[in-house]
Scaffold this active site. Structure first.
Site, PDB file in Angstrom:
ATOM      1  N   ARG A 128       0.852  -1.197   0.000  1.00 32.42           N
ATOM      2  CA  ARG A 128       0.000   0.000   0.000  1.00 32.42           C
ATOM      3  C   ARG A 128       0.878   1.234   0.000  1.00 32.42           C
ATOM      4  NH1 ARG A 128      -5.705  -1.246   2.638  1.00 32.42           N
ATOM      5  NH2 ARG A 128      -6.268  -2.272   0.719  1.00 32.42           N
ATOM      6  N   GLN A 133      -0.258   2.352  -6.061  1.00 35.12           N
ATOM      7  CA  GLN A 133      -1.692   2.658  -6.049  1.00 35.12           C
ATOM      8  C   GLN A 133      -2.375   2.335  -7.386  1.00 35.12           C
ATOM      9  OE1 GLN A 133      -2.054   6.621  -4.492  1.00 35.12           O
ATOM     10  NE2 GLN A 133      -3.363   5.944  -2.836  1.00 35.12           N
ATOM     11  N   ASP A 136      -3.299  -1.355  -7.663  1.00 33.48           N
ATOM     12  CA  ASP A 136      -3.991  -1.933  -6.513  1.00 33.48           C
ATOM     13  C   ASP A 136      -5.376  -2.471  -6.892  1.00 33.48           C
ATOM     14  OD1 ASP A 136      -5.118  -2.555  -4.106  1.00 33.48           O
ATOM     15  OD2 ASP A 136      -4.727  -0.618  -3.160  1.00 33.48           O
ATOM     16  N   SER A 139      -8.250  -2.568  -4.177  1.00 33.76           N
ATOM     17  CA  SER A 139      -8.995  -1.317  -4.021  1.00 33.76           C
ATOM     18  C   SER A 139      -9.958  -1.104  -5.185  1.00 33.76           C
ATOM     19  CB  SER A 139      -8.033  -0.121  -3.930  1.00 33.76           C
ATOM     20  OG  SER A 139      -7.353  -0.161  -2.704  1.00 33.76           O
ATOM     21  N   TYR A 235      -4.208  -1.424   7.385  1.00 35.93           N
ATOM     22  CA  TYR A 235      -5.304  -2.375   7.576  1.00 35.93           C
ATOM     23  C   TYR A 235      -5.689  -2.425   9.056  1.00 35.93           C
ATOM     24  CZ  TYR A 235      -4.657  -4.531   2.956  1.00 35.93           C
ATOM     25  OH  TYR A 235      -4.581  -4.778   1.619  1.00 35.93           O
TER      26      TYR A 235
HETATM   27  N1  LIG Z   1      -1.993   2.576  -1.596  1.00 28.78           N
HETATM   28  C1  LIG Z   1      -2.538   2.953  -0.448  1.00 28.78           C
HETATM   29  O1  LIG Z   1      -2.021   3.753   0.279  1.00 28.78           O
HETATM   30  C2  LIG Z   1      -3.831   2.323  -0.041  1.00 28.78           C
HETATM   31  C3  LIG Z   1      -4.456   1.433  -0.900  1.00 28.78           C
HETATM   32  C4  LIG Z   1      -5.673   0.849  -0.523  1.00 28.78           C
HETATM   33  C5  LIG Z   1      -6.229   1.161   0.718  1.00 28.78           C
HETATM   34  N2  LIG Z   1      -5.615   2.030   1.542  1.00 28.78           N
HETATM   35  C6  LIG Z   1      -6.191   2.353   2.849  1.00 28.78           C
HETATM   36  O2  LIG Z   1      -6.194   1.219   3.711  1.00 28.78           O
HETATM   37  C7  LIG Z   1      -7.326   1.246   4.569  1.00 28.78           C
HETATM   38  C8  LIG Z   1      -8.083  -0.096   4.625  1.00 28.78           C
HETATM   39  O3  LIG Z   1      -8.604  -0.350   3.361  1.00 28.78           O
HETATM   40  P1  LIG Z   1      -9.493  -1.607   2.913  1.00 28.78           P
HETATM   41  O4  LIG Z   1     -10.789  -1.103   2.443  1.00 28.78           O
HETATM   42  O5  LIG Z   1      -8.719  -2.406   1.934  1.00 28.78           O
HETATM   43  O6  LIG Z   1      -9.711  -2.436   4.240  1.00 28.78           O
HETATM   44  P2  LIG Z   1     -10.285  -3.891   4.420  1.00 28.78           P
HETATM   45  O7  LIG Z   1     -11.016  -4.360   3.203  1.00 28.78           O
HETATM   46  O8  LIG Z   1      -9.164  -4.724   4.930  1.00 28.78           O
HETATM   47  O9  LIG Z   1     -11.348  -3.706   5.614  1.00 28.78           O
HETATM   48  C9  LIG Z   1     -12.541  -2.959   5.457  1.00 28.78           C
HETATM   49  C10 LIG Z   1     -12.743  -2.030   6.629  1.00 28.78           C
HETATM   50  O10 LIG Z   1     -13.226  -2.757   7.766  1.00 28.78           O
HETATM   51  C11 LIG Z   1     -12.684  -2.177   8.920  1.00 28.78           C
HETATM   52  N3  LIG Z   1     -12.788  -3.068  10.090  1.00 28.78           N
HETATM   53  C12 LIG Z   1     -12.073  -4.180  10.397  1.00 28.78           C
HETATM   54  N4  LIG Z   1     -12.479  -4.702  11.571  1.00 28.78           N
HETATM   55  C13 LIG Z   1     -13.495  -3.922  12.032  1.00 28.78           C
HETATM   56  C14 LIG Z   1     -14.324  -3.939  13.187  1.00 28.78           C
HETATM   57  N5  LIG Z   1     -14.190  -4.868  14.136  1.00 28.78           N
HETATM   58  N6  LIG Z   1     -15.245  -2.970  13.325  1.00 28.78           N
HETATM   59  C15 LIG Z   1     -15.391  -2.011  12.373  1.00 28.78           C
HETATM   60  N7  LIG Z   1     -14.638  -1.936  11.268  1.00 28.78           N
HETATM   61  C16 LIG Z   1     -13.690  -2.874  11.090  1.00 28.78           C
HETATM   62  C17 LIG Z   1     -11.275  -1.838   8.511  1.00 28.78           C
HETATM   63  O11 LIG Z   1     -10.712  -0.862   9.381  1.00 28.78           O
HETATM   64  C18 LIG Z   1     -11.470  -1.315   7.088  1.00 28.78           C
HETATM   65  O12 LIG Z   1     -11.683   0.078   7.053  1.00 28.78           O
HETATM   66  C19 LIG Z   1      -8.163   2.401   4.064  1.00 28.78           C
HETATM   67  O13 LIG Z   1      -7.922   3.513   4.891  1.00 28.78           O
HETATM   68  C20 LIG Z   1      -7.648   2.701   2.695  1.00 28.78           C
HETATM   69  O14 LIG Z   1      -7.828   4.037   2.320  1.00 28.78           O
HETATM   70  C21 LIG Z   1      -4.414   2.605   1.206  1.00 28.78           C
END
Ligand SMILES: NC(=O)c1ccc[n+]([C@@H]2O[C@H](COP(=O)([O-])OP(=O)(O)OC[C@H]3O[C@@H](n4cnc5c(N)ncnc54)[C@H](O)[C@@H]3O)[C@@H](O)[C@H]2O)c1
Length: 391
Positions: A128, A133, A136, A139, A235
């Site tokens: 990440r 990006q 990805d 995403s 994550y």
């Molecule tokens: N290249 C990058 O920098 C990059 C790329 C993709 C995502 N991200 C970031 O990473 C983060 C996570 O992304 P994702 O969508 O792939 O996550 P994910 O699919 O792993 O999880 C989905 C969401 O569920 C939440 N979650 C987990 N357990 C929980 C609980 N018990 N109660 C409530 N919520 C809970 C997580 O915090 C996450 O926001 C985001 O902030 C995203 O913006 C960054």
């Protein structure tokens, strides 16, 4: 080098790994594309469009594997746990495979894939970082799934989403709660808001509060200790059962006041936490809907049956598998762009670059020369770290 695109074989899968638009861009990088006939058909990309852009169409799946130095798929064996194994005999040592492999899923399938000798690159392991990006795919697919989740809920709910003031009276807007405001969850918040509902969202990572608010959603704050909720990769970290129990208790009231709940809470490599119990479902108004985007990972709702839609205690519970495949045209467009960027980085001067040369290549490389080589996956399987031999 030749890049092959076999037709996706997972039941109901409509996406395709590469679209016609990326064919000329790959050609510029010295990569010729061969497509199994009809591979893009169900996503809205007929053979003729690929041919126009310079790709070659092959009638036989086995010929695509045989001619390709690099095979690209959406669901490779591993992520395709239904009939993906049919492709294993078509793979050969040294051939490159790129796609969703579910590297932290079944150990047995990762080992079986390794035994074929392919150099597999798992898009789920993409770091990440800013540079990665555009590659990805997780995403990209999460964005599509988050949008599609709302469309499915809107269709299922016996209510409409927006407020309406009419001669026949005023209709109050639906109340939608999104649990887990990551990529999919935020897209669900934005889509539900655009349709006119009142949206709330909750996440264990407090960092997302501002993102939810900027999309017009209300962030649900629960008095829980969430200081170490996020790992270095962004994550969510797994929490202990006492935390989840407290979370369920506090979430109960918010859920009872919602017309629909969309859950997306997952923790990489772990079964999804149960956040909506049967007792909570019972408290929801009759006709409510729960769409559990974590269904593939066991589900966030205790009553979710993966791949099914059921009605329990008057509440419709949907556990979709592979929701991104429901918008195959745009899902494939995004995925193809992710793979195009990935391949342009992977191949240089007609050769696949070694993993030591680049963090994206190193982190996504899963199997090579008959072995599972990815450090993170080896650790999760309890295998000893491999010695790094510098050349
Ligand atoms: N290249 C990058 O920098 C990059 C790329 C993709 C995502 N991200 C970031 O990473 C983060 C996570 O992304 P994702 O969508 O792939 O996550 P994910 O699919 O792993 O999880 C989905 C969401 O569920 C939440 N979650 C987990 N357990 C929980 C609980 N018990 N109660 C409530 N919520 C809970 C997580 O915090 C996450 O926001 C985001 O902030 C995203 O913006 C960054």
């Amino acid at each position: 080098m030749i890049v092959g695109v076999p037709k996706e074989i997972y039941p109901g899968e409509r996406r395709v790994a590469l679209t016609p638009a990326v064919v000329p861009l790959l050609a510029k990088a010295g990569l010729e594309v061969v497509i199994e006939t009809g591979a893009g058909e169900r996503a809205g990309y007929p053979d003729a469009q690929y041919q126009e852009k310079g790709a070659k169409i092959l009638a036989e799946r086995s010929a695509v594997f045989a001619q390709s130095d690099i095979v690209t798929q959406v669901l490779c064996y591993g992520a395709n746990d239904k009939n993906g194994a049919n492709d294993l005999p078509l793979m050969r040592k040294g051939q490159v495979l790129v796609g969703f492999v579910r590297p932290l899923g079944s150990e047995e399938s990762v080992q079986r894939l390794a035994k074929t000798g392919v150099s597999s690159y798992s898009v789920e392991l993409m770091p990440r970082t800013t540079r990665a990006q555009s590659m990805d795919a997780l995403s990209s697919m999460a964005s599509i799934a988050g949008y599609k989740a709302v469309v499915v809920v809107a269709d299922e709910l016996p209510r409409i989403f927006p407020m309406m003031t009419t001669a026949a009276g005023t209709i109050t807007p639906s109340r939608i709660l999104v649990i887990g405001a990551g990529v999919a969850g935020l897209q669900a918040v934005a889509t539900a808001k655009r349709l006119g509902s009142v949206v709330s969202a909750y996440d264990v990572r407090p960092a997302v509060k501002e993102q939810v608010q900027s999309l017009g959603g209300r962030f649900v704050e629960l008095p829980l200790e969430t200081g170490d909720a996020q790992d270095a990769r962004g994550y969510a970290k797994a929490q202990d059962e006492a935390f989840y129990a407290k979370q369920r208790e506090l979430l109960g009231n918010v859920i009872a006041e919602s017309d629909a709940v969309i859950t997306t809470a997952v923790v990489p490599g772990k079964k999804a936490p149960i956040l909506v119990t049967e007792a909570m479902v019972k408290r929801m108004p009759p006709g409510s809907v729960i769409l559990d985007l974590a269904a593939e990972r066991g589900g966030n709702c205790e009553l979710t049956r993966p791949g099914e839609k059921t009605v329990q205690h008057g509440v419709t519970i949907i556990g979709p598998i592979n929701l991104a495949s429901g918008a195959p045209y745009h899902a494939s467009q995004m995925y193809a762009k992710n793979l195009q960027t990935f391949l342009q980085n992977l191949v240089q001067d007609g050769k696949v670059r070694p993993p030591e040369s680049d963090d994206i290549i190193r982190d996504t490389l899963l199997t090579q020369n008959g072995e599972v080589v990815n450090a993170r996956v080896r650790e999760s399987m309890g295998l000893p770290a491999l010695q790094v031999v510098s050349s």
